[in-house]
Scaffold this motif. Structure first.
Motif, PDB file in Angstrom:
ATOM      1  N   PHE A 135       2.269  -4.971   3.623  1.00  0.00           N
ATOM      2  CA  PHE A 135       3.207  -4.246   3.357  1.00  0.00           C
ATOM      3  C   PHE A 135       3.590  -3.142   4.096  1.00  0.00           C
ATOM      4  CE2 PHE A 135       2.921  -6.529  -0.632  1.00  0.00           C
ATOM      5  CZ  PHE A 135       4.305  -6.552  -1.099  1.00  0.00           C
ATOM      6  N   GLY A 136       2.158  -2.673   4.478  1.00  0.00           N
ATOM      7  CA  GLY A 136       2.197  -1.309   5.657  1.00  0.00           C
ATOM      8  C   GLY A 136       2.897  -1.542   6.879  1.00  0.00           C
ATOM      9  N   LYS A 137       2.880  -2.990   7.504  1.00  0.00           N
ATOM     10  CA  LYS A 137       3.573  -3.285   8.500  1.00  0.00           C
ATOM     11  C   LYS A 137       5.101  -3.496   8.419  1.00  0.00           C
ATOM     12  CE  LYS A 137       0.331  -3.455  11.949  1.00  0.00           C
ATOM     13  NZ  LYS A 137       0.352  -2.713  13.051  1.00  0.00           N
ATOM     14  N   LEU A 138       5.394  -4.104   7.082  1.00  0.00           N
ATOM     15  CA  LEU A 138       6.821  -4.478   7.082  1.00  0.00           C
ATOM     16  C   LEU A 138       7.525  -3.049   6.415  1.00  0.00           C
ATOM     17  CD1 LEU A 138       6.510  -7.712   5.081  1.00  0.00           C
ATOM     18  CD2 LEU A 138       7.023  -7.390   7.441  1.00  0.00           C
ATOM     19  N   PHE A 139       6.782  -2.143   5.719  1.00  0.00           N
ATOM     20  CA  PHE A 139       7.726  -1.153   4.988  1.00  0.00           C
ATOM     21  C   PHE A 139       7.090   0.080   5.497  1.00  0.00           C
ATOM     22  CE2 PHE A 139       7.955  -5.007   2.450  1.00  0.00           C
ATOM     23  CZ  PHE A 139       9.355  -5.415   2.629  1.00  0.00           C
ATOM     24  N   GLY A 140       5.923   0.174   5.995  1.00  0.00           N
ATOM     25  CA  GLY A 140       5.153   1.470   5.955  1.00  0.00           C
ATOM     26  C   GLY A 140       5.641   2.443   6.748  1.00  0.00           C
ATOM     27  N   LYS A 141       6.032   3.669   6.260  1.00  0.00           N
ATOM     28  CA  LYS A 141       6.550   4.798   7.118  1.00  0.00           C
ATOM     29  C   LYS A 141       5.517   6.145   6.816  1.00  0.00           C
ATOM     30  CE  LYS A 141      11.377   3.387   6.448  1.00  0.00           C
ATOM     31  NZ  LYS A 141      12.597   3.581   6.055  1.00  0.00           N
ATOM     32  N   ARG A 142       5.268   6.365   5.493  1.00  0.00           N
ATOM     33  CA  ARG A 142       4.392   7.495   5.243  1.00  0.00           C
ATOM     34  C   ARG A 142       3.065   7.356   5.237  1.00  0.00           C
ATOM     35  NH1 ARG A 142       7.795   8.563  -0.118  1.00  0.00           N
ATOM     36  NH2 ARG A 142       7.926   6.361   0.110  1.00  0.00           N
ATOM     37  N   LYS A 143       2.285   7.860   6.203  1.00  0.00           N
ATOM     38  CA  LYS A 143       0.633   7.843   6.437  1.00  0.00           C
ATOM     39  C   LYS A 143       0.034   8.447   5.321  1.00  0.00           C
ATOM     40  CE  LYS A 143       1.335   6.652  11.292  1.00  0.00           C
ATOM     41  NZ  LYS A 143       1.047   5.348  11.184  1.00  0.00           N
ATOM     42  N   ILE A 144      -1.184   7.810   4.826  1.00  0.00           N
ATOM     43  CA  ILE A 144      -1.639   8.502   3.880  1.00  0.00           C
ATOM     44  C   ILE A 144      -2.975   9.568   4.469  1.00  0.00           C
ATOM     45  CG2 ILE A 144      -3.588   8.123   1.950  1.00  0.00           C
ATOM     46  CD1 ILE A 144      -2.131   5.438   1.457  1.00  0.00           C
ATOM     47  N   ALA A 145      -3.486   8.956   5.459  1.00  0.00           N
ATOM     48  CA  ALA A 145      -4.666   9.782   6.131  1.00  0.00           C
ATOM     49  C   ALA A 145      -4.696   9.410   7.466  1.00  0.00           C
ATOM     50  CB  ALA A 145      -6.026   9.543   5.357  1.00  0.00           C
ATOM     51  N   PRO A 146      -3.703   9.978   8.298  1.00  0.00           N
ATOM     52  CA  PRO A 146      -3.467   9.401   9.554  1.00  0.00           C
ATOM     53  C   PRO A 146      -4.725   9.661  10.400  1.00  0.00           C
ATOM     54  CG  PRO A 146      -2.145  11.181   9.249  1.00  0.00           C
ATOM     55  CD  PRO A 146      -2.811  10.745   7.950  1.00  0.00           C
ATOM     56  N   THR A 147      -5.330  10.549  10.265  1.00  0.00           N
ATOM     57  CA  THR A 147      -6.698  10.718  11.194  1.00  0.00           C
ATOM     58  C   THR A 147      -7.945   9.921  10.895  1.00  0.00           C
ATOM     59  OG1 THR A 147      -7.375  12.673   9.671  1.00  0.00           O
ATOM     60  CG2 THR A 147      -6.173  13.624  11.496  1.00  0.00           C
ATOM     61  N   LEU A 148      -7.918   9.392   9.492  1.00  0.00           N
ATOM     62  CA  LEU A 148      -9.101   8.486   9.283  1.00  0.00           C
ATOM     63  C   LEU A 148      -8.354   6.876   9.485  1.00  0.00           C
ATOM     64  CD1 LEU A 148     -10.074   9.881   5.840  1.00  0.00           C
ATOM     65  CD2 LEU A 148     -10.812  10.498   8.199  1.00  0.00           C
ATOM     66  N   SER A 149      -7.288   6.502   9.011  1.00  0.00           N
ATOM     67  CA  SER A 149      -6.806   5.282   9.024  1.00  0.00           C
ATOM     68  C   SER A 149      -5.379   5.332   9.322  1.00  0.00           C
ATOM     69  CB  SER A 149      -7.376   4.407   7.859  1.00  0.00           C
ATOM     70  OG  SER A 149      -7.075   3.215   7.983  1.00  0.00           O
ATOM     71  N   PRO A 150      -4.849   5.185  10.569  1.00  0.00           N
ATOM     72  CA  PRO A 150      -3.415   5.221  10.982  1.00  0.00           C
ATOM     73  C   PRO A 150      -2.698   4.112  10.358  1.00  0.00           C
ATOM     74  CG  PRO A 150      -4.916   5.477  12.887  1.00  0.00           C
ATOM     75  CD  PRO A 150      -5.810   5.247  11.939  1.00  0.00           C
ATOM     76  N   SER A 151      -3.397   3.048   9.942  1.00  0.00           N
ATOM     77  CA  SER A 151      -2.281   1.831   9.414  1.00  0.00           C
ATOM     78  C   SER A 151      -2.344   2.067   8.090  1.00  0.00           C
ATOM     79  CB  SER A 151      -3.510   0.625   9.707  1.00  0.00           C
ATOM     80  OG  SER A 151      -4.747   0.601   9.234  1.00  0.00           O
ATOM     81  N   LYS A 152      -2.923   2.879   7.257  1.00  0.00           N
ATOM     82  CA  LYS A 152      -2.723   2.953   5.822  1.00  0.00           C
ATOM     83  C   LYS A 152      -1.758   3.690   5.558  1.00  0.00           C
ATOM     84  CE  LYS A 152      -7.792   2.395   4.672  1.00  0.00           C
ATOM     85  NZ  LYS A 152      -7.412   0.854   4.271  1.00  0.00           N
ATOM     86  N   THR A 153      -0.806   3.352   4.884  1.00  0.00           N
ATOM     87  CA  THR A 153       0.743   3.875   4.388  1.00  0.00           C
ATOM     88  C   THR A 153       0.751   4.143   2.869  1.00  0.00           C
ATOM     89  OG1 THR A 153       1.652   1.924   4.345  1.00  0.00           O
ATOM     90  CG2 THR A 153       1.639   3.257   6.499  1.00  0.00           C
ATOM     91  N   VAL A 154       1.572   4.845   2.451  1.00  0.00           N
ATOM     92  CA  VAL A 154       1.966   4.922   1.003  1.00  0.00           C
ATOM     93  C   VAL A 154       2.541   3.641   0.598  1.00  0.00           C
ATOM     94  CG1 VAL A 154       3.211   6.077  -0.803  1.00  0.00           C
ATOM     95  CG2 VAL A 154       2.220   7.430   0.741  1.00  0.00           C
ATOM     96  N   GLU A 155       3.628   2.952   1.373  1.00  0.00           N
ATOM     97  CA  GLU A 155       4.038   1.617   0.987  1.00  0.00           C
ATOM     98  C   GLU A 155       3.283   0.541   1.017  1.00  0.00           C
ATOM     99  OE1 GLU A 155       4.974   4.011   3.265  1.00  0.00           O
ATOM    100  OE2 GLU A 155       6.823   4.872   2.586  1.00  0.00           O
ATOM    101  N   GLY A 156       2.227   0.509   2.075  1.00  0.00           N
ATOM    102  CA  GLY A 156       1.385  -0.388   2.154  1.00  0.00           C
ATOM    103  C   GLY A 156       0.371  -0.391   1.111  1.00  0.00           C
ATOM    104  N   PHE A 157      -0.293   0.992   0.488  1.00  0.00           N
ATOM    105  CA  PHE A 157      -0.956   0.964  -0.718  1.00  0.00           C
ATOM    106  C   PHE A 157      -0.356   0.486  -2.051  1.00  0.00           C
ATOM    107  CE2 PHE A 157      -1.893   4.116  -4.029  1.00  0.00           C
ATOM    108  CZ  PHE A 157      -3.213   3.792  -4.202  1.00  0.00           C
ATOM    109  N   LEU A 158       0.831   0.979  -2.045  1.00  0.00           N
ATOM    110  CA  LEU A 158       1.542   0.483  -3.426  1.00  0.00           C
ATOM    111  C   LEU A 158       1.527  -0.797  -3.597  1.00  0.00           C
ATOM    112  CD1 LEU A 158       3.989   3.490  -3.981  1.00  0.00           C
ATOM    113  CD2 LEU A 158       1.912   3.266  -4.903  1.00  0.00           C
ATOM    114  N   GLY A 159       2.250  -1.463  -2.309  1.00  0.00           N
ATOM    115  CA  GLY A 159       2.545  -2.884  -2.278  1.00  0.00           C
ATOM    116  C   GLY A 159       1.397  -3.583  -2.407  1.00  0.00           C
ATOM    117  N   GLY A 160       0.266  -3.223  -1.812  1.00  0.00           N
ATOM    118  CA  GLY A 160      -1.127  -3.927  -1.835  1.00  0.00           C
ATOM    119  C   GLY A 160      -1.774  -4.149  -3.108  1.00  0.00           C
ATOM    120  N   ILE A 161      -1.852  -2.857  -3.564  1.00  0.00           N
ATOM    121  CA  ILE A 161      -2.552  -2.703  -4.948  1.00  0.00           C
ATOM    122  C   ILE A 161      -1.751  -3.264  -5.981  1.00  0.00           C
ATOM    123  CG2 ILE A 161      -3.307  -0.897  -6.642  1.00  0.00           C
ATOM    124  CD1 ILE A 161      -5.046  -0.734  -3.980  1.00  0.00           C
TER     125      ILE A 161
END
Length: 311
Positions: free
Chosen positions: A201-227
């Motif tokens: 979900f992050g790759k397909l729709f991710g725009k807003r990063k949750i914690a860019p300094t910790l994990s650049p691949s984790k996004t709000v869209e990826g988090f919501l879609g995955g969870i």
């Protein structure tokens, strides 16, 4: 064929079907787009999943003892990775000796003999008190608190938390006798598929990063879609658990959230040490801890929730 055998066979056939589909997609992408680094990494991950599923499937077939031994080995590899990237000194020799050759095997012996009282407090109480004593034997006070914390945290994450997965075998759940291996399958599938779907979900729709300094691949869209999607899949797996459909969904939501938090914490440690992966043991995935960081945080809470409400 008894119910457990039927459900296990059906579950692994489903997993095999998903992997066959993923392998076909990976092969087709390679043919169409060529073997660029992204597709190469994707196919390496899929191949590694085949190996991991086969190993887990074989241990399930061999029985409870094989599963406990498998997670004992996993804890050993994970502890080695943790200690390797959080350097210790020769002053920690006795503490490390105790961690690898006493604490690790004894914890799994307590799991194997179903001694819950000791299994649940051995590391967080007795080992945590003993390790500073062992670290002080050589008389060095340099970075004493930091050195001790590294070994304690390593044991807590890689041994105590991971040992909570095979400890699910010790739970006595009414009406669920001889099916506890499926409870392990439920935990591992939901947490791992949450990681995969958050990535997709992050790759397909991710725009807003949750914690860019910790994990650049984790996004709000990826988090919501995955969870959300992993929780729905977990709910649909209620038939391999002692839970109802709604309970399975709620518990899946809990362990996916815990898994996400575990991933963030473990990423913090990696960034602090200036590395991307914990190791190179699993092709395409990194080290053992890269694959299990989510499970480390989800397993102990899942174990105690199931034990309190169903055990």
């Amino acid at each position: 064929m008894i119910s457990y055998d039927k459900d296990t066979l059906l579950l692994f056939c489903g997993i095999g079907g998903i992997l066959v589909f993923a392998s076909v997609v990976g092969f087709a992408l390679k043919l169409v787009k060529g073997n660029n680094p992204v597709i190469e990494n994707l196919n390496a991950r899929i191949n590694a999943w085949w190996v991991m599923v086969l190993v887990i499937g074989c241990t399930f077939w061999l029985g409870n003892t094989a599963v406990i031994i498998l997670f004992f080995l996993i804890s050993g590899f994970a502890l080695r990775e943790f200690i390797t990237i959080t350097p210790t000194t020769s002053d920690d020799y006795y503490a490390l000796l105790f961690a690898f050759y006493i604490a690790l095997p004894v914890q799994y012996i307590f799991v194997a003999i179903n001694w819950y009282g000791m299994f649940s407090i051995f590391i967080p109480v007795y080992v945590f008190l003993l390790l500073p004593v062992l670290a002080s034997i050589k008389g060095s006070t340099k970075n004493f608190l930091e050195r001790t914390a590294k070994v304690q945290w390593g044991l807590m994450i890689t041994v105590y938390c991971i040992s909570c997965v095979p400890a699910l075998l010790t739970l006595d759940i009414q009406g669920y006798e001889n099916r506890n291996l499926l409870l392990i399958a439920f935990l591992v599938i939901v947490v791992q598929i949450s990681d995969v779907l958050q990535y997709v979900f992050g790759k397909l729709f991710g725009k807003r990063k949750i914690a860019p300094t910790l994990s650049p691949s984790k996004t709000v869209e990826g988090f919501l879609g995955g969870i959300v999607s992993a929780s729905l899949i977990g709910a649909c797996l209620w038939w391999i658990t002692p839970f109802s459909f709604l309970q399975a969904g709620m518990i899946s939501l809990m362990i996916t959230l815990l898994g996400f938090m575990g991933g963030l914490v473990m990423s913090s440690i990696k960034r602090d040490q200036g590395i991307k992966d914990w190791g190179h043991m699993i092709e395409g995935h990194g080290g053992m801890l890269d694959r299990l960081d989510s499970v480390c945080f989800a397993a102990p809470i899942f174990f105690h929730v199931v034990r309190y409400w169903w055990g």
